[in-house]
Design a protein around this motif. Structure first.
Motif, PDB file in Angstrom:
ATOM      1  N   HIS A 175      -6.542  13.186   8.806  1.00  0.00           N
ATOM      2  CA  HIS A 175      -6.291  12.414   7.581  1.00  0.00           C
ATOM      3  C   HIS A 175      -7.576  11.718   7.130  1.00  0.00           C
ATOM      4  O   HIS A 175      -7.931  11.723   5.942  1.00  0.00           O
ATOM      5  N   THR A 176      -8.260  11.090   8.084  1.00  0.00           N
ATOM      6  CA  THR A 176      -9.466  10.327   7.768  1.00  0.00           C
ATOM      7  C   THR A 176     -10.574  11.240   7.246  1.00  0.00           C
ATOM      8  O   THR A 176     -11.247  10.917   6.250  1.00  0.00           O
ATOM      9  N   SER A 177     -10.767  12.373   7.892  1.00  0.00           N
ATOM     10  CA  SER A 177     -11.812  13.303   7.453  1.00  0.00           C
ATOM     11  C   SER A 177     -11.527  13.847   6.065  1.00  0.00           C
ATOM     12  O   SER A 177     -12.446  14.048   5.258  1.00  0.00           O
ATOM     13  N   ALA A 178     -10.247  14.084   5.759  1.00  0.00           N
ATOM     14  CA  ALA A 178      -9.882  14.607   4.440  1.00  0.00           C
ATOM     15  C   ALA A 178     -10.157  13.579   3.346  1.00  0.00           C
ATOM     16  O   ALA A 178     -10.691  13.914   2.273  1.00  0.00           O
ATOM     17  N   VAL A 179      -9.794  12.314   3.580  1.00  0.00           N
ATOM     18  CA  VAL A 179     -10.054  11.286   2.565  1.00  0.00           C
ATOM     19  C   VAL A 179     -11.554  11.035   2.442  1.00  0.00           C
ATOM     20  O   VAL A 179     -12.074  10.856   1.331  1.00  0.00           O
ATOM     21  N   LEU A 180     -12.279  11.030   3.569  1.00  0.00           N
ATOM     22  CA  LEU A 180     -13.728  10.887   3.495  1.00  0.00           C
ATOM     23  C   LEU A 180     -14.332  12.026   2.673  1.00  0.00           C
ATOM     24  O   LEU A 180     -15.165  11.789   1.782  1.00  0.00           O
ATOM     25  N   GLY A 181     -13.918  13.248   2.968  1.00  0.00           N
ATOM     26  CA  GLY A 181     -14.445  14.386   2.220  1.00  0.00           C
ATOM     27  C   GLY A 181     -14.136  14.296   0.746  1.00  0.00           C
ATOM     28  O   GLY A 181     -14.990  14.589  -0.111  1.00  0.00           O
ATOM     29  N   ALA A 182     -12.918  13.871   0.421  1.00  0.00           N
ATOM     30  CA  ALA A 182     -12.560  13.713  -0.989  1.00  0.00           C
ATOM     31  C   ALA A 182     -13.439  12.665  -1.650  1.00  0.00           C
ATOM     32  O   ALA A 182     -13.904  12.842  -2.790  1.00  0.00           O
ATOM     33  N   GLY A 183     -13.698  11.567  -0.942  1.00  0.00           N
ATOM     34  CA  GLY A 183     -14.560  10.533  -1.503  1.00  0.00           C
ATOM     35  C   GLY A 183     -15.961  11.035  -1.778  1.00  0.00           C
ATOM     36  O   GLY A 183     -16.568  10.724  -2.813  1.00  0.00           O
TER      37      GLY A 183
END
Length: 414
Positions: A128-136
């Protein structure tokens, strides 16, 4: 799969939606970076409100991208806006949870297995964290090109696994200030990587903790009529409270009290003075969950009083059900369709597990999607909250695509 790799026609899906031309494809370099970030986070799991290393890593990477993350008041977790908020148009928030579980990592051959004893990312929060970081990072790049239609907030929340959840603290610290809607994903080992599961309405359940103490004067088992037969009293509470509630609540609400512990007495011929039992209260329906404490208290008091036992009740609120807003759920559907086609979406059922994402939905509309993490064709069966839990890491890119497309579609519609 990036938008450029899709064909003009999708199998059984007709023409590709107009949103498929959305910018923001995940580059090979970013894909590799996010997998490395996830693995590093997996190797260094931190429990709720102790996520200092994870917070520092996120802050450092976001600052390298020219963003200005703000660490939450408790010292772990952070929020970060991508783009400049105009103070008028509400932002879309992308939420990730960053904490791990207090269980050992039992994977034997993964080079990225936990290096911390009795700690593991066994629920997919690292994904979850990596996906939101990547989106950011993708959205920040689009903002520099003038292609981001509206500001987006990233919420990296601590302590999801700690009742009643770190979401409440994040909200108090302003995580939702200026936010009009919020979205999230949760790993689902029953769904193939590349797919997401969607559902209108409740997608998780409420879960509260219940602890009860019963007291009486005690006495001899030869003369139960002269005292409070406390063992019988606690047994009646254990059996009759769930039955009584089943007749006072609509069965469709799915309210269930289940006991996990009961203790009373130390000798076969002594009626004890004290007894305890504890368990959980789970509920599928939000209105019924809101009424549950009063109904549970009343039922316990009624049975305890009937048997002349004094009761003390500790009803610990956990989390309400996550109830997906239909409009925001359809935003997720449009986003996944734009990136991968409608065939990459499946219906999902309501889970009996709890998720503190629900606290955000008490304030703003939002929706959570099930993110497939099972390798297509794999016979391996992992489950959440197990030490051997693992994922197909292509799920990270799917999450990034979903979040970025949702942000772009939502911004362009406002």
């Amino acid at each position: 799969m990036s938008p450029e790799s899709e064909t003009d026609e999708l199998p059984g899906d007709g023409a590709l939606p107009a949103e498929a031309a959305l910018p923001g494809a995940v580059s090979d370099g970013l894909r590799a970076e996010l997998i490395a970030f996830r693995r590093d986070m997996h190797m260094h799991p931190e429990l709720g409100n102790q996520e200092f290393r994870t917070t520092a890593a996120l802050k450092h990477r976001l600052e390298r991208a020219g963003l200005a993350p703000r660490v939450l008041a408790g010292g772990t977790g952070l929020v970060c806006d991508v783009g400049t908020w105009d103070g008028v148009r509400p932002m879309l928030a992308l939420r990730a949870d960053i904490d791990a579980l207090p269980i050992p990592d039992t994977k034997t051959d993964a080079p990225y297995r936990s290096t911390v004893p009795d700690r593991a990312h066994a629920c997919g929060h690292d994904v979850h964290t990596s996906a939101v970081l990547g989106a950011g990072l993708v959205l920040a790049g689009l903002d520099r090109q003038g292609l981001l239609p509206g500001a987006v907030r990233l919420v990296f929340q601590p302590a999801e696994e700690v009742l009643p959840g770190g979401a409440a603290d994040a909200i108090k610290d302003g995580a939702l200030d200026g936010v009009g809607k919020i979205i999230a994903v949760h790993c689902d080992p029953r769904v193939d990587a590349g797919l997401i599961g969607l559902r209108h309405g409740p997608i998780t359940s409420a879960c509260d903790r219940l602890e009860i103490s019963l007291d009486g004067p005690g006495g001899h088992t030869a003369r139960p009529h002269l005292t409070t037969d406390l063992v019988t009293a606690v047994a009646k509470v254990a059996t009759e409270v769930p039955a009584l509630l089943a007749r006072r609540v609509d069965a469709r609400a799915g309210l269930a009290v289940t006991w996990g512990r009961i203790e009373a007495g130390h000798a076969c011929n002594v009626i004890p003075q004290h007894a305890e039992l504890s368990g959980t209260v789970r509920c599928l329906d939000l209105p019924a969950w809101r009424d549950a404490p009063d109904m549970v208290h009343a039922a316990i008091d009624e049975i305890a009083t009937l048997h002349h036992a004094k009761s003390q009740i500790n009803y610990v609120r956990g989390v309400p059900p996550v109830v997906n807003d239909p409009v925001v759920t359809e935003l997720l559907r449009a986003a996944q369709t734009a990136r991968r086609g409608s065939y990459a979406i499946e219906d999902t059922e309501q889970s009996l597990g709890g998720e503190d994402f629900s606290w955000y939905l008490e304030h703003v509309p939002g929706a959570m999607a099930r993110l497939g993490v099972r390798t297509p064709g794999s016979q391996a069966r992992y489950d959440l909250h197990r030490g051997d839990f693992d994922v197909d890491e292509q799920a990270i890119e799917v999450g990034v695509e979903l979040f970025t497309a949702a942000a772009l579609i939502d911004g362009n519609r406002l």
